[in-house]
Design an enzyme around this catalytic site. Structure first.
Site, PDB file in Angstrom:
ATOM      1  N   LYS A 173     -63.939  49.814 -69.353  1.00  0.00           N
ATOM      2  CA  LYS A 173     -65.388  49.642 -69.404  1.00  0.00           C
ATOM      3  C   LYS A 173     -65.971  49.808 -68.008  1.00  0.00           C
ATOM      4  CE  LYS A 173     -64.748  45.590 -71.212  1.00  0.00           C
ATOM      5  NZ  LYS A 173     -64.871  44.281 -71.881  1.00  0.00           N
ATOM      6  N   GLY A 206     -71.775  37.497 -72.837  1.00  0.00           N
ATOM      7  CA  GLY A 206     -71.032  37.744 -74.063  1.00  0.00           C
ATOM      8  C   GLY A 206     -70.798  39.208 -74.382  1.00  0.00           C
ATOM      9  N   THR A 207     -71.155  40.089 -73.454  1.00  0.00           N
ATOM     10  CA  THR A 207     -71.027  41.528 -73.725  1.00  0.00           C
ATOM     11  C   THR A 207     -69.595  41.927 -74.079  1.00  0.00           C
ATOM     12  OG1 THR A 207     -72.811  41.930 -72.149  1.00  0.00           O
ATOM     13  CG2 THR A 207     -71.493  43.816 -72.800  1.00  0.00           C
ATOM     14  N   GLY A 208     -68.629  41.483 -73.269  1.00  0.00           N
ATOM     15  CA  GLY A 208     -67.239  41.883 -73.499  1.00  0.00           C
ATOM     16  C   GLY A 208     -66.679  41.343 -74.801  1.00  0.00           C
ATOM     17  N   CYS A 209     -66.971  40.070 -75.106  1.00  0.00           N
ATOM     18  CA  CYS A 209     -66.518  39.484 -76.370  1.00  0.00           C
ATOM     19  C   CYS A 209     -67.116  40.237 -77.550  1.00  0.00           C
ATOM     20  CB  CYS A 209     -66.949  38.018 -76.448  1.00  0.00           C
ATOM     21  SG  CYS A 209     -66.408  36.975 -75.082  1.00  0.00           S
TER      22      CYS A 209
END
Length: 266
Positions: A173, A206-209
């Site tokens: 990412k 919380g983007t990655g989760c």
């Protein structure tokens, strides 16, 4: 029956990341979300004030309870905290006939450590080999491989370093780079470059989760890895665009943005 997706991760009391973000994402994408709680955090928009990991036996019992009775079509892992938990979860997902999305969570959005340094070797040697897709951000790539990504050209080298640990696919990412948010998905043979405009919104907790859970939800629906990652990228881009202020710090992405438009699950 709805596709069933299991998240194995930590709880975020503020509701923006972790188990809470995972379940919201799974619901928004038309799947049934289930959870194995690995740790409890005291967490809000300002950061993580405390974290307490659960005993390995409690994590293993939760996992077996869900998988042995209900079954799963995909598993997603997040915060695993310690080497003992990493190794136990790696063994569990390796023995489960379902794709596994591994988000090797190292630090929170605020820079708080969520993985013991002593657990890094277990992530490399036990968890990543069990992954269908590994989704590290650039800080986690550096932690795990020593490769520091400074430009888009470095993403391929980073992906190669992650793939050496054994996941079938690596999604690197590039959201922390300047310019458009460009990610590289590769299995060492195929390459898929995924780009989205960089959004002027600081509320990205919380983007990655959310991304990893969206990939798992699409995999549970029977999609290929490239198709699942492409759809998940589109979902999380919309969630970032709709992110909102919460508390006094960094607010969460909006997991329900598609539901309000009536386009969820398409």
């Amino acid at each position: 029956m709805k596709p069933r997706v299991l998240t194995v991760a930590g709880s975020d009391s503020g509701g923006g990341a972790g188990i809470q973000a995972d379940l919201k994402t799974m619901l928004a994408l038309g799947t049934h979300g289930m959870s194995v709680v690995t740790a409890v955090t005291a967490q809000n928009s300002l950061g993580v004030q405390g974290a307490w990991e659960l005993p390995v036996d409690a994590v293993r019992a939760q996992y077996r309870s869900v998988v042995d009775d209900i079954g799963v079509q995909a598993v997603k892992t997040g915060m695993l905290a310690s080497a003992e938990l990493v190794e136990a979860v790696a063994d569990l997902i390796a023995g489960t006939d379902a794709p596994a999305v591994v988000d090797p969570v190292g630090v929170s959005k605020h820079g708080d450590a969520l993985l013991a340094a002593s657990a890094l070797d277990s992530v490399r040697t036990r968890l990543l080999p069990a992954a269908t897709v590994a989704t590290p951000n650039l800080d986690e790539v550096a932690q795990l491989t020593g490769v520091h990504v400074a430009s888009r050209d470095d993403l391929r080298r980073a992906a190669g370093a992650v793939l050496e640990f054994g996941p079938r696919w690596a999604l690197i990412k590039g959201g922390h780079l300047s310019g458009d948010a460009v990610d590289l998905l590769t299995d060492g043979t195929e390459e898929h470059w995924l780009s989205a405009p960089r959004l002027d919104n600081r509320h990205t907790h919380g983007t990655g989760c959310t991304l990893a859970s969206a990939i798992a939800a699409h995999l549970a629906r029977g999609e290929s890895v490239p198709a699942a990652v492409t759809a998940a990228k589109a979902y999380v881009t919309g969630a970032i665009a709709a992110g909102f202020s919460l508390g006094g710090g960094i607010g969460p992405v909006d997991h329900a943005w598609e539901l309000r438009r009536g386009t969820a699950g398409r």
